[in-house]
Design an enzyme around this catalytic site. Structure first.
Site, short mmCIF file in Angstrom:
data_model
loop_
_atom_site.label_atom_id
_atom_site.label_comp_id
_atom_site.label_asym_id
_atom_site.label_seq_id
_atom_site.Cartn_x
_atom_site.Cartn_y
_atom_site.Cartn_z
N LYS A 94 -35.40 17.22 42.81
CA LYS A 94 -34.01 16.88 43.15
C LYS A 94 -33.92 15.48 43.76
O LYS A 94 -32.96 14.74 43.49
CB LYS A 94 -33.41 17.91 44.11
CG LYS A 94 -33.96 17.90 45.53
CD LYS A 94 -33.21 18.86 46.42
CE LYS A 94 -33.77 18.83 47.82
NZ LYS A 94 -33.66 17.52 48.47
N THR A 95 -34.92 15.10 44.56
CA THR A 95 -34.90 13.76 45.15
C THR A 95 -34.98 12.71 44.05
O THR A 95 -34.26 11.70 44.07
CB THR A 95 -36.05 13.60 46.15
OG1 THR A 95 -35.92 14.59 47.18
CG2 THR A 95 -36.03 12.22 46.76
N ASP A 104 -27.07 15.57 49.54
CA ASP A 104 -28.34 16.28 49.37
C ASP A 104 -28.31 17.55 50.22
O ASP A 104 -27.62 17.61 51.24
CB ASP A 104 -29.48 15.36 49.82
CG ASP A 104 -30.84 15.93 49.46
OD1 ASP A 104 -30.91 16.81 48.58
OD2 ASP A 104 -31.84 15.48 50.05
N GLU A 105 -29.07 18.56 49.81
CA GLU A 105 -29.18 19.83 50.55
C GLU A 105 -27.80 20.42 50.85
O GLU A 105 -27.49 20.81 51.97
CB GLU A 105 -29.96 19.61 51.86
CG GLU A 105 -31.34 19.01 51.70
CD GLU A 105 -32.36 19.98 51.13
OE1 GLU A 105 -31.98 21.10 50.72
OE2 GLU A 105 -33.55 19.62 51.07
N GLN A 163 -32.23 28.44 49.02
CA GLN A 163 -32.85 27.88 50.21
C GLN A 163 -31.84 27.68 51.35
O GLN A 163 -32.05 26.86 52.24
CB GLN A 163 -33.54 26.55 49.88
CG GLN A 163 -34.67 26.71 48.87
CD GLN A 163 -35.46 25.43 48.68
OE1 GLN A 163 -36.15 24.95 49.57
NE2 GLN A 163 -35.35 24.86 47.49
N ARG A 182 -43.50 26.77 49.48
CA ARG A 182 -44.13 25.61 50.13
C ARG A 182 -45.54 25.38 49.58
O ARG A 182 -46.14 24.32 49.81
CB ARG A 182 -44.25 25.82 51.66
CG ARG A 182 -42.96 26.00 52.45
CD ARG A 182 -41.92 24.97 52.15
NE ARG A 182 -41.02 25.44 51.11
CZ ARG A 182 -40.27 24.64 50.35
NH1 ARG A 182 -40.33 23.34 50.49
NH2 ARG A 182 -39.46 25.13 49.44
#
Length: 669
Positions: free
Chosen positions: A54-55, A245-246, A276, A621
């Site tokens: 996504k980044t 973002d997020e 998330q 993770r």
């Protein structure tokens, strides 16, 4: 009569269009990422699964807009950490050159801080307002609580932290405090009238003294944009392309701010993962990302499902865990990474056996060439790691623990900051209280009397000395202390001083006070201050340094980190909430047991669903190896020892998704 000629438009040649761009987007991105990056106008939601790039998608979208002719200053990139924003913008600059540095980027709170300092006059804000962090907020609440007679010993009244939490949650959930108490703080109902009066007093206190708490930054920005159309239109016209973002971590106020800022164009791209969303305790609203297509009608939705982090076995487990969520954007993570390792559910006899397994496997991994810094142990709550910490210490395995006490919350850092804050805002009564009570012989009551005189005077340092002489202070040490403080503040107020130089002077003054107050651990605190001094070297403005310390301070007390002194790195112990956004080669999730994960307080449907998402975050993770463990014999304070069983999120998973292992003691030969 001549035939009429009709011109036929040529169908756009996509390949020719792409030749106009220096960056070869189609070669660098997968199909879903490319669809998001090449989107130009109108709202779009990018549902980005864990590890799906996504980044990278956000960075290339910014670059694409700039290459398309959009002025970099017309792009606003909002993130949840300053570090994330800075890293993204650095990468944009590497793609498109210096133009990337003109993109506006930062956290919601830092953006609000800048806007309010420049445009806050219509709602009565002065540019030099002080930002209160949570502990400052609690100090003000406690001061007012005492003044209003609610803190007497003959009656029980909620703690300052509880009251501050209720006020904060009401703001973040965009509801009246009365409604918030009834919904989430029912145990405070008997004190509702007093709490409402205290909250009103708290608001007046802040406004009179040019203070904003952390939640006020967003709330007052929304107030400004709602009530002052020229400012709203100016900002909306300035930032023609907004990216967040997020997005799953936004609260109702932040979602409203996005709508207000996009008033004139609707060019909003929200990037996030509903799976998330784990921060409801901070006010994050899961519905923001689910309802985005309704809030922005006509929004396109793109799903990023190719994972670049984990082996497929880990993704199969994550997909299975989240597939049972009651509400979600359906997606299935997949990877092209090659590897057959699968996660493992480890059953231990008891908690100590669980700790021994983790420590032993860490030592084995180190022998296999895995660096300790590539290993993490995650847990639902911080106290779950206590036994493991002892075992790691016993085996000399260096570790650092995340999710505990923060650098900025330590008393010595707050003491130093208070001296600097009264320079920028002379009516900051909270900082004056902290500064004055550090003077030997000046207590709370005398400090309160002095503060009233100081903040009403045009020359605070002079008022401090006159007030000390007139307030009944007779002790020579106290008068001398007030004189030294007055001299220090006068020096700090000198024009043109660098923040690092001002901080150095405060540290020289404060050093003897700290050594006397903390004789047992002042060397560690001195290392913190040295770290702070290094941070201060980055700044040319005291205002900007103080704002950064309040908005996004360093997370860890540097003394704790340096105490490890491990040449080979260290294992990370972390709460799952603190681990979000990070990754390691090997991850252990301990206490994956029913009654611990989800915890005993998670009983409602929404709470259980958030716990499910927390398990998803924990598992994703890991890049290569994932171990989930729980003890068979668990101690319960109410029932004694009980039989442990795996978390409901793992219990019924097929063995090919989550194989199980039972630990056994090695037989002695």
């Amino acid at each position: 009569m001549a035939d009429r000629i009709i011109q036929l438009r040529k169908t756009p040649d996509a390949a020719a269009d792409e030749r106009n761009y220096r960056i070869k987007y189609a070669e660098l991105l997968n199909a879903a990422q490319l669809a998001a990056v090449t989107h130009r106008d109108g709202p779009m939601l990018v549902v980005a699964g864990a590890g799906s790039g996504k980044t990278r998608t956000l960075i290339y979208r910014v670059a694409r807009l700039i290459e398309s002719g959009v002025p970099a200053g017309a792009i606003l990139l909002l993130t949840f950490t300053r570090r994330a924003a800075q890293e993204m913008l650095r990468r944009v600059e590497r793609l498109v050159g210096d133009r990337g540095g003109e993109v506006a980027g930062g956290t919601f709170h830092s953006f609000a801080n800048l806007v309010l300092r420049h445009f806050g006059t219509p709602i009565g804000l002065k540019p030099n307002f002080t930002i209160l962090d949570r502990s400052d907020m609690e100090d003000v609440v406690n001061l007012l609580r005492t003044r209003m007679g609610f803190g007497s010993k003959d009656r029980r009244f909620p703690k300052k932290s509880t009251i501050a939490e209720a006020i904060s949650m009401a703001r973040n959930k965009h509801r009246e405090l009365k409604d918030e108490i009834e919904a989430d703080f029912a145990h405070l109902l008997e004190h509702e009238a007093e709490i409402l009066a205290l909250a009103a007093n708290y608001e007046n206190y802040k406004r009179e003294r040019a203070m904003l708490d952390y939640d006020d930054l967003l709330y007052r920005l929304a107030e400004l944009l709602q009530q002052h159309e020229p400012t709203r239109r100016r900002l909306s016209d300035t930032y023609r392309y907004i990216m967040i973002d997020e997005y799953q971590d936004t609260n109702l106020i932040q979602a409203e701010l996005v709508q207000l800022l996009a008033m004139t164009h609707r060019n909003v791209m929200a990037v996030g993962d509903d799976a998330q969303s784990i921060y409801s305790f901070r006010g994050a609203n899961f519905r923001n990302i689910l309802d985005f297509p309704q809030i922005f009608p006509g929004a396109k939705v793109v799903k990023l499902e190719e994972n670049y982090r984990s082996l497929q076995g880990i993704l199969d487990l994550a997909n299975e865990v989240i597939s049972h969520a009651s509400e979600k954007y359906t997606k299935a993570l997949f990877t092209q990474r090659v590897g057959d390792l699968r996660p493992l559910l480890v059953r231990a006899q008891d908690e100590h056996t669980q700790s021994r397994f983790v420590a032993q496997r860490i030592l084995e991994l180190r022998e296999e060439g895995v660096e300790l810094s590539e290993i993490a142990v995650l847990f639902r709550s911080s106290f779950h790691a206590f036994d493991l910490e002892l075992e790691l210490q016993r085996r000399d395995i260096p570790f650092v623990k995340r999710g505990g006490f923060k650098f900025i919350e330590t008393a010595h850092i707050k003491d130093v900051l208070a001296h600097l804050r009264v320079i920028t805002n002379p009516v900051d009564a909270v900082s004056w209280m902290r500064v004055l009570t550090l003077v030997n012989g000046v207590g709370n009551r005398r400090a309160e009397r002095l503060i009233e005189e100081i903040i009403a005077a045009p020359q605070p340092e002079k008022a401090l000395m006159e007030g000390a002489a007139n307030s009944g202070i007779r002790a020579a040490t106290a008068l001398d202390g007030c004189a030294r403080l007055s001299n220090l503040l006068g020096e700090l107020r000198t024009e043109g001083r660098r923040p690092a130089d001002q901080l150095a002077e405060v540290m020289d003054y404060y050093g003897p006070i700290m050594r006397e107050a903390y004789p047992d651990d002042y060397p560690k605190r001195e290392r913190d201050l040295e770290h702070f001094q290094n941070l201060a070297e980055r700044y040319r403005s005291l205002d900007s340094m103080l704002a950064d310390m309040a908005l996004e301070p360093p997370n860890d007390s540097i003394g704790d980190v340096l105490a490890v002194e491990a040449d080979e790195g260290y294992v990370t112990l972390s709460t799952i909430h603190s681990a979000k956004g990070l990754e390691w080669r090997v991850v252990f999730v301990i206490w994956a047991a029913e009654g611990r994960f989800p915890g005993p307080m998670s009983v409602g449907v929404e709470e259980i669903e958030e716990e499910r998402r927390l398990m998803y975050v924990a598992g994703t993770r890991a890049r290569d190896e994932l171990y989930l463990s729980y003890p068979i014999n668990m101690f319960d304070r109410a029932m004694g020892y009980v039989m442990g069983r795996p978390s409901r999120f793992l219990e019924d998973l097929a063995p090919d998704v989550l194989p199980t292992a039972l630990l056994q003691e090695e037989e002695q030969s």
